[in-house]
Design a protein around this motif. Structure first.
Motif, PDB file in Angstrom:
ATOM      1  N   GLY A   8       0.780  -1.236   0.000  1.00  0.00           N
ATOM      2  CA  GLY A   8       0.000   0.000   0.000  1.00  0.00           C
ATOM      3  C   GLY A   8       0.804   1.274   0.000  1.00  0.00           C
ATOM      4  O   GLY A   8       0.313   2.317   0.430  1.00  0.00           O
ATOM      5  N   ALA A   9       2.039   1.241  -0.511  1.00  0.00           N
ATOM      6  CA  ALA A   9       2.924   2.394  -0.400  1.00  0.00           C
ATOM      7  C   ALA A   9       2.849   3.361  -1.580  1.00  0.00           C
ATOM      8  O   ALA A   9       3.550   4.373  -1.583  1.00  0.00           O
ATOM      9  CB  ALA A   9       4.374   1.928  -0.234  1.00  0.00           C
ATOM     10  N   PHE A  10       2.006   3.072  -2.562  1.00  0.00           N
ATOM     11  CA  PHE A  10       2.028   3.861  -3.784  1.00  0.00           C
ATOM     12  C   PHE A  10       0.721   4.617  -3.992  1.00  0.00           C
ATOM     13  O   PHE A  10      -0.361   4.117  -3.688  1.00  0.00           O
ATOM     14  CB  PHE A  10       2.307   2.962  -4.995  1.00  0.00           C
ATOM     15  N   ASP A  11       0.850   5.837  -4.531  1.00  0.00           N
ATOM     16  CA  ASP A  11      -0.316   6.632  -4.886  1.00  0.00           C
ATOM     17  C   ASP A  11      -0.923   6.164  -6.202  1.00  0.00           C
ATOM     18  O   ASP A  11      -2.136   6.233  -6.392  1.00  0.00           O
ATOM     19  CB  ASP A  11       0.056   8.114  -5.028  1.00  0.00           C
ATOM     20  N   CYS A  23      -1.771  -1.875  -3.472  1.00  0.00           N
ATOM     21  CA  CYS A  23      -2.809  -0.852  -3.331  1.00  0.00           C
ATOM     22  C   CYS A  23      -3.195  -0.598  -1.883  1.00  0.00           C
ATOM     23  O   CYS A  23      -3.482  -1.534  -1.134  1.00  0.00           O
ATOM     24  CB  CYS A  23      -4.063  -1.270  -4.090  1.00  0.00           C
ATOM     25  N   ALA A  24      -3.236   0.676  -1.530  1.00  0.00           N
ATOM     26  CA  ALA A  24      -3.911   1.117  -0.313  1.00  0.00           C
ATOM     27  C   ALA A  24      -5.284   1.642  -0.729  1.00  0.00           C
ATOM     28  O   ALA A  24      -5.639   1.622  -1.913  1.00  0.00           O
ATOM     29  CB  ALA A  24      -3.098   2.206   0.375  1.00  0.00           C
ATOM     30  N   ALA A  25      -6.053   2.129   0.242  1.00  0.00           N
ATOM     31  CA  ALA A  25      -7.388   2.626  -0.075  1.00  0.00           C
ATOM     32  C   ALA A  25      -7.338   3.797  -1.059  1.00  0.00           C
ATOM     33  O   ALA A  25      -8.244   3.974  -1.871  1.00  0.00           O
ATOM     34  CB  ALA A  25      -8.098   3.042   1.208  1.00  0.00           C
ATOM     35  N   HIS A  26      -6.268   4.605  -0.973  1.00  0.00           N
ATOM     36  CA  HIS A  26      -6.193   5.800  -1.815  1.00  0.00           C
ATOM     37  C   HIS A  26      -5.555   5.536  -3.170  1.00  0.00           C
ATOM     38  O   HIS A  26      -5.590   6.404  -4.052  1.00  0.00           O
ATOM     39  CB  HIS A  26      -5.383   6.890  -1.104  1.00  0.00           C
ATOM     40  N   THR A  27      -4.963   4.378  -3.354  1.00  0.00           N
ATOM     41  CA  THR A  27      -4.183   4.107  -4.563  1.00  0.00           C
ATOM     42  C   THR A  27      -5.077   4.026  -5.797  1.00  0.00           C
ATOM     43  O   THR A  27      -6.146   3.414  -5.776  1.00  0.00           O
ATOM     44  CB  THR A  27      -3.414   2.785  -4.432  1.00  0.00           C
ATOM     45  N   MET A  52     -12.197 -10.154 -13.625  1.00  0.00           N
ATOM     46  CA  MET A  52     -11.486 -10.503 -12.394  1.00  0.00           C
ATOM     47  C   MET A  52     -11.168  -9.246 -11.590  1.00  0.00           C
ATOM     48  O   MET A  52     -11.332  -9.208 -10.366  1.00  0.00           O
ATOM     49  CB  MET A  52     -10.188 -11.242 -12.736  1.00  0.00           C
ATOM     50  N   LEU A  53     -10.724  -8.213 -12.281  1.00  0.00           N
ATOM     51  CA  LEU A  53     -10.368  -6.961 -11.618  1.00  0.00           C
ATOM     52  C   LEU A  53     -11.595  -6.340 -10.956  1.00  0.00           C
ATOM     53  O   LEU A  53     -11.522  -5.845  -9.822  1.00  0.00           O
ATOM     54  CB  LEU A  53      -9.761  -6.003 -12.649  1.00  0.00           C
ATOM     55  N   ARG A  54     -12.725  -6.389 -11.634  1.00  0.00           N
ATOM     56  CA  ARG A  54     -13.960  -5.809 -11.082  1.00  0.00           C
ATOM     57  C   ARG A  54     -14.442  -6.572  -9.849  1.00  0.00           C
ATOM     58  O   ARG A  54     -15.211  -6.041  -9.055  1.00  0.00           O
ATOM     59  CB  ARG A  54     -15.052  -5.781 -12.151  1.00  0.00           C
ATOM     60  N   GLY A  55     -13.985  -7.809  -9.699  1.00  0.00           N
ATOM     61  CA  GLY A  55     -14.347  -8.554  -8.508  1.00  0.00           C
ATOM     62  C   GLY A  55     -13.669  -8.039  -7.254  1.00  0.00           C
ATOM     63  O   GLY A  55     -14.123  -8.308  -6.133  1.00  0.00           O
ATOM     64  N   ARG A  56     -12.573  -7.282  -7.408  1.00  0.00           N
ATOM     65  CA  ARG A  56     -11.811  -6.785  -6.253  1.00  0.00           C
ATOM     66  C   ARG A  56     -11.712  -5.258  -6.207  1.00  0.00           C
ATOM     67  O   ARG A  56     -11.386  -4.699  -5.168  1.00  0.00           O
ATOM     68  CB  ARG A  56     -10.379  -7.354  -6.305  1.00  0.00           C
ATOM     69  N   PHE A  57     -11.952  -4.613  -7.340  1.00  0.00           N
ATOM     70  CA  PHE A  57     -11.761  -3.166  -7.459  1.00  0.00           C
ATOM     71  C   PHE A  57     -12.969  -2.534  -8.140  1.00  0.00           C
ATOM     72  O   PHE A  57     -13.695  -3.188  -8.882  1.00  0.00           O
ATOM     73  CB  PHE A  57     -10.519  -2.847  -8.311  1.00  0.00           C
ATOM     74  N   SER A  58     -13.142  -1.240  -7.886  1.00  0.00           N
ATOM     75  CA  SER A  58     -14.060  -0.441  -8.684  1.00  0.00           C
ATOM     76  C   SER A  58     -13.327  -0.043  -9.965  1.00  0.00           C
ATOM     77  O   SER A  58     -12.232   0.521  -9.892  1.00  0.00           O
ATOM     78  CB  SER A  58     -14.498   0.820  -7.930  1.00  0.00           C
ATOM     79  N   LYS A  61      -9.342   2.886 -15.091  1.00  0.00           N
ATOM     80  CA  LYS A  61      -8.961   3.315 -13.738  1.00  0.00           C
ATOM     81  C   LYS A  61      -9.579   2.349 -12.745  1.00  0.00           C
ATOM     82  O   LYS A  61     -10.767   2.017 -12.843  1.00  0.00           O
ATOM     83  CB  LYS A  61      -9.463   4.731 -13.478  1.00  0.00           C
ATOM     84  N   ALA A  62      -8.777   1.884 -11.799  1.00  0.00           N
ATOM     85  CA  ALA A  62      -9.265   0.958 -10.777  1.00  0.00           C
ATOM     86  C   ALA A  62      -8.853   1.446  -9.397  1.00  0.00           C
ATOM     87  O   ALA A  62      -7.762   1.989  -9.220  1.00  0.00           O
ATOM     88  CB  ALA A  62      -8.727  -0.447 -11.022  1.00  0.00           C
ATOM     89  N   GLN A  63      -9.740   1.266  -8.428  1.00  0.00           N
ATOM     90  CA  GLN A  63      -9.451   1.525  -7.016  1.00  0.00           C
ATOM     91  C   GLN A  63     -10.124   0.452  -6.175  1.00  0.00           C
ATOM     92  O   GLN A  63     -11.007  -0.268  -6.658  1.00  0.00           O
ATOM     93  CB  GLN A  63      -9.961   2.906  -6.587  1.00  0.00           C
ATOM     94  N   ARG A  64      -9.681   0.355  -4.932  1.00  0.00           N
ATOM     95  CA  ARG A  64     -10.331  -0.577  -4.025  1.00  0.00           C
ATOM     96  C   ARG A  64     -11.840  -0.390  -4.082  1.00  0.00           C
ATOM     97  O   ARG A  64     -12.332   0.738  -4.149  1.00  0.00           O
ATOM     98  CB  ARG A  64      -9.859  -0.339  -2.591  1.00  0.00           C
ATOM     99  N   ALA A  65     -12.569  -1.468  -4.070  1.00  0.00           N
ATOM    100  CA  ALA A  65     -14.015  -1.401  -4.203  1.00  0.00           C
ATOM    101  C   ALA A  65     -14.605  -0.415  -3.206  1.00  0.00           C
ATOM    102  O   ALA A  65     -14.255  -0.425  -2.025  1.00  0.00           O
ATOM    103  CB  ALA A  65     -14.630  -2.784  -3.997  1.00  0.00           C
ATOM    104  N   GLY A  66     -15.457   0.475  -3.719  1.00  0.00           N
ATOM    105  CA  GLY A  66     -16.102   1.451  -2.873  1.00  0.00           C
ATOM    106  C   GLY A  66     -15.391   2.779  -2.796  1.00  0.00           C
ATOM    107  O   GLY A  66     -15.956   3.761  -2.307  1.00  0.00           O
ATOM    108  N   ARG A  67     -14.145   2.866  -3.325  1.00  0.00           N
ATOM    109  CA  ARG A  67     -13.400   4.120  -3.278  1.00  0.00           C
ATOM    110  C   ARG A  67     -13.512   4.830  -4.608  1.00  0.00           C
ATOM    111  O   ARG A  67     -13.442   4.240  -5.663  1.00  0.00           O
ATOM    112  CB  ARG A  67     -11.921   3.862  -2.982  1.00  0.00           C
TER     113      ARG A  67
END
Length: 216
Positions: free
Chosen positions: A133-136, A161-165, A184-190, A206-212
């Motif tokens: 989770g160290a990367f923007d 990935c962190a929540a903000h990544t 597969m990506l949509r199963g884990r990320f928005s 563009k992908a982020q943690r689901a819900g972000r």
């Protein structure tokens, strides 16, 4: 990026050139290629050029952001990110690192050299060397093409990935399996498509943690 020859027909003549030149961030960038020795990992693909243009257009603020590029190949995308103000870790498998390092050092001025680190990363295997989770921002261009790597790539994205990544992936949809990875990506990320270049038939997702839905 896997070091395998490209077996499809219609490979562009430019892929076989020993070097190609692009202009980004107000500079000419001369990128060495090595198709004969390393295949698809050592040439510049349209997806990288499109994502470079997307970044240069200011779609993402890169100033002082921590960025990692996966499957960097020749390094064009990571070089452009560093020129635009990011602190970049440019990664690929061991066999690609010599060419990658050479291109990064040849195209960044001395004062920006500290902003770019070249490191080995085999997806799913070398994650201990990269803080979770160290990367923007995570960048990848044309890295979705070998189905055997999909699970490891997804595992790597989850680790980094962190929540903000924010993850930006550019690709041409060539096969049904490419769509399978997006599922597969949509199963884990928005996931959302944020750009399409019709002249090159390249999509940017563009992908982020689901819900972000944060912007960087």
């Amino acid at each position: 990026m896997a070091l395998v020859p490209y077996s499809g027909g219609g490979a562009l003549p430019g892929l076989h050139s020993p070097a190609v030149t692009y202009h980004f961030a107000g500079r000419p960038l001369r990128i060495e290629q090595s198709w004969a020795q390393q295949g698809v990992a050592a040439v510049v693909w349209d997806a990288a050029v499109v994502l470079c243009a997307y970044l240069e257009a200011g779609s993402v603020d890169l100033r002082e952001r921590t960025v990692i590029e996966l499957g960097a190949g020749t390094g064009l995308l990571g070089i452009v990110a560093a020129l635009l103000g990011a602190r970049v870790t440019v990664t690929d498998r061991a066999a690609a690192l010599a060419l990658l390092e050479s291109n990064v050092r040849a195209n960044l001025p001395p004062e920006l050299q500290p902003r770019a680190a070249v490191k080995e990363l085999t997806w799913g295997k070398d994650l201990g060397g990269f803080p979770a989770g160290a990367f923007d921002l995570i960048l990848g261009s044309d890295i979705v093409y070998l189905e055997d790597t999909f699970a490891d790539l997804l595992r790597t994205l989850e680790h980094l990935c962190a929540a903000h990544t924010v993850v930006l992936l550019s690709c041409r949809i060539r096969y049904e399996r490419d769509l399978s990875f997006l599922e597969m990506l949509r199963g884990r990320f928005s996931v959302q498509e944020v750009h399409y270049d019709p002249s090159k038939d390249v999509h940017v997702y563009k992908a982020q943690r689901a819900g972000r839905k944060d912007e960087i």
